[in-house]
Design a protein around this motif. Sequence first.
Motif, short mmCIF file in Angstrom:
data_model
loop_
_atom_site.label_atom_id
_atom_site.label_comp_id
_atom_site.label_asym_id
_atom_site.label_seq_id
_atom_site.Cartn_x
_atom_site.Cartn_y
_atom_site.Cartn_z
N LEU A 93 1.32 0.27 16.47
CA LEU A 93 0.53 0.67 15.30
C LEU A 93 1.09 1.96 14.69
CD1 LEU A 93 -2.05 -0.31 13.89
CD2 LEU A 93 -3.31 1.30 15.29
N ASP A 94 1.39 2.94 15.54
CA ASP A 94 1.96 4.21 15.06
C ASP A 94 3.28 3.98 14.35
OD1 ASP A 94 -0.07 5.75 15.91
OD2 ASP A 94 0.88 6.43 17.77
N GLU A 95 4.09 3.13 14.97
CA GLU A 95 5.42 2.85 14.41
C GLU A 95 5.31 2.24 13.01
OE1 GLU A 95 8.72 -0.44 15.37
OE2 GLU A 95 7.86 0.48 17.15
N LEU A 96 4.39 1.28 12.88
CA LEU A 96 4.21 0.62 11.58
C LEU A 96 3.72 1.59 10.52
CD1 LEU A 96 2.52 -2.73 12.61
CD2 LEU A 96 4.63 -2.51 11.35
N ILE A 97 2.75 2.41 10.89
CA ILE A 97 2.18 3.34 9.92
C ILE A 97 3.25 4.36 9.49
CG2 ILE A 97 0.49 5.21 9.62
CD1 ILE A 97 -1.44 3.48 11.33
N LYS A 98 4.01 4.84 10.47
CA LYS A 98 5.07 5.81 10.14
C LYS A 98 6.10 5.19 9.21
CE LYS A 98 4.93 8.84 14.11
NZ LYS A 98 5.22 8.75 15.52
N ASP A 99 6.43 3.95 9.48
CA ASP A 99 7.41 3.26 8.65
C ASP A 99 6.90 3.13 7.22
OD1 ASP A 99 9.77 2.06 8.16
OD2 ASP A 99 9.32 0.17 9.15
N MET A 100 5.62 2.80 7.07
CA MET A 100 5.05 2.66 5.73
C MET A 100 4.99 4.02 5.03
SD MET A 100 2.14 -0.18 6.05
CE MET A 100 2.61 -1.87 6.40
N GLU A 101 4.69 5.05 5.81
CA GLU A 101 4.63 6.38 5.21
C GLU A 101 6.02 6.86 4.80
OE1 GLU A 101 2.33 8.38 8.18
OE2 GLU A 101 0.44 7.90 7.18
N ALA A 102 7.03 6.38 5.53
CA ALA A 102 8.41 6.77 5.19
C ALA A 102 8.78 6.27 3.80
CB ALA A 102 9.37 6.23 6.23
N ILE A 103 8.25 5.11 3.42
CA ILE A 103 8.54 4.58 2.08
C ILE A 103 7.93 5.50 1.01
CG2 ILE A 103 8.46 2.58 0.57
CD1 ILE A 103 7.73 0.84 2.87
N GLN A 104 6.80 6.09 1.38
CA GLN A 104 6.10 6.91 0.38
C GLN A 104 6.75 8.26 0.17
OE1 GLN A 104 2.05 6.93 1.80
NE2 GLN A 104 1.68 4.93 0.91
N GLU A 105 7.57 8.68 1.15
CA GLU A 105 8.16 10.03 1.03
C GLU A 105 9.23 10.06 -0.04
OE1 GLU A 105 9.35 11.00 4.99
OE2 GLU A 105 7.27 11.25 5.62
N GLY B 23 0.83 -1.20 0.00
CA GLY B 23 0.00 0.00 0.00
C GLY B 23 0.85 1.24 0.00
N THR B 24 1.85 1.25 -0.87
CA THR B 24 2.75 2.39 -0.91
C THR B 24 3.03 2.79 -2.35
OG1 THR B 24 4.86 3.19 -0.11
CG2 THR B 24 4.81 0.92 -0.82
N ASN B 25 3.90 3.81 -2.50
CA ASN B 25 4.23 4.28 -3.85
C ASN B 25 5.16 3.32 -4.56
OD1 ASN B 25 2.75 6.53 -3.80
ND2 ASN B 25 4.41 7.95 -3.35
N PHE B 26 4.84 3.08 -5.78
CA PHE B 26 5.65 2.17 -6.60
C PHE B 26 7.05 2.76 -6.83
CE2 PHE B 26 6.57 2.55 -11.17
CZ PHE B 26 7.09 1.31 -11.45
N ASN B 27 7.13 4.10 -6.94
CA ASN B 27 8.40 4.77 -7.27
C ASN B 27 9.51 4.52 -6.27
OD1 ASN B 27 7.17 5.87 -9.44
ND2 ASN B 27 6.63 7.80 -8.41
N ASN B 28 9.16 4.45 -5.00
CA ASN B 28 10.20 4.36 -3.99
C ASN B 28 10.59 2.94 -3.60
OD1 ASN B 28 10.25 7.21 -3.71
ND2 ASN B 28 8.31 7.03 -2.61
N ILE B 29 9.88 1.98 -4.16
CA ILE B 29 10.14 0.59 -3.79
C ILE B 29 11.57 0.18 -4.17
CG2 ILE B 29 9.52 -1.82 -4.36
CD1 ILE B 29 7.58 -0.61 -2.41
#
Lengths: 163, 213
Positions: free
Chosen positions: B201-213, A137-143
């Motif tokens: 839960l917070d830690e996991l969500i933050k970690d997933m959001e870090a990938i998106q940055e 559930g994340t961005n494909f670009n950063n994978i």
Amino acid sequence: MGSDFYQSMILPHAGIIIKICRAYTNSQEDFEDYYQEVCLQIWRSNDRFNQQCEWSTWVYKISLNVCLTYLKKTCNHHQIFASDALPAGAQQEVANFHDSSIEQLYTAIRQLSEVDRAVILLYLEEKSYQQIADIIGTNFNNIGVRIGRIKQRLNKILNRQES
Amino acid sequence: MSKSIESIWKEGFVDDNALIAPRINQLYQQKSKNIVDKLIRTIGYNLIGLIIGAMVIFMGLTFVGAPILGVILGIMIFALVVIGKRQVRQLELLDKDDNSYHYLKSFDGWLKGFIATYTAIYRYFYPAVFILCVTRFGFSDIGRSIISGLAKDYPAIPQLFGIPVVFPVGVIIVAFSLAYFAAAIYRLDMNSLYGRQFAKLDELIKDMEAIQE
């Protein structure tokens, strides 16, 4: 859960579940708990499978969601999270693979954060970046960048283990 | 290191069927232990605790001669149970086969909504319980004798309908304080019960959001 469902829908994908559960557990007992929990959740949410993705992808999703959210209480009531360091002797307990290299790799994977574990497992299972992004559930670009970093970290850990 | 991690993986799992799956024993009877099920279970226990508490309060107050207060408090607590039940029903609609990020986010959203609902309720609940109990106490024999004794001993204190004004003022101050601190009290209560799960839960969500940055 009917044994028919287990035989026909879960058992053919048991390999996926085993690989994922192994990465999130430090002992045989925990592993069996996680495995059972994943199977239970697959069975429970079977009705919601809408065939928009492959059954195997769906199994990956549920397995990872269960492992990411599963909390196991130890006997002394301290909660161990999968990201905690592997306790001494645990490696022996989970040494279920004949190949020692794969055991070493698992030991290294268990030292990653929970999300990084999910990413690298999907990568090693040859899922495309797009599939990984969809499942996590994340961005494909950063994978790609993330995988590069995880691999570097894994290599470092493996080298440390060897030396 | 001679081999790449990809080749270690491939060679380690040449045949997936060779992996031995654990035996599944009475799976359906197994307790679900994941975070969501655990929370549903804990909340369920809390709700049962509330029902028992409401009954004990009703019986206790009836025993000491305050059945009406017992009925009112019982109904108020029962309303908390009904609201809690409704919230838990929403949780069961969470889609476990959604992607991990959305799944955790929707769970987190539910949790925040649950806390917000109860915080809003407790803002009125705590002061209401306090005012009801104090009012009932004021009409009891002991309460009346204390109030009339004080009115007699300290005639300088202004009175309102024969009650020294410090009483209603004190009650109002405490009631407002309870309303003001309701969120903090409830947060403390929730953190003592679920703090570890919330942090994870917070830690996991933050970690997933870090990938998106």
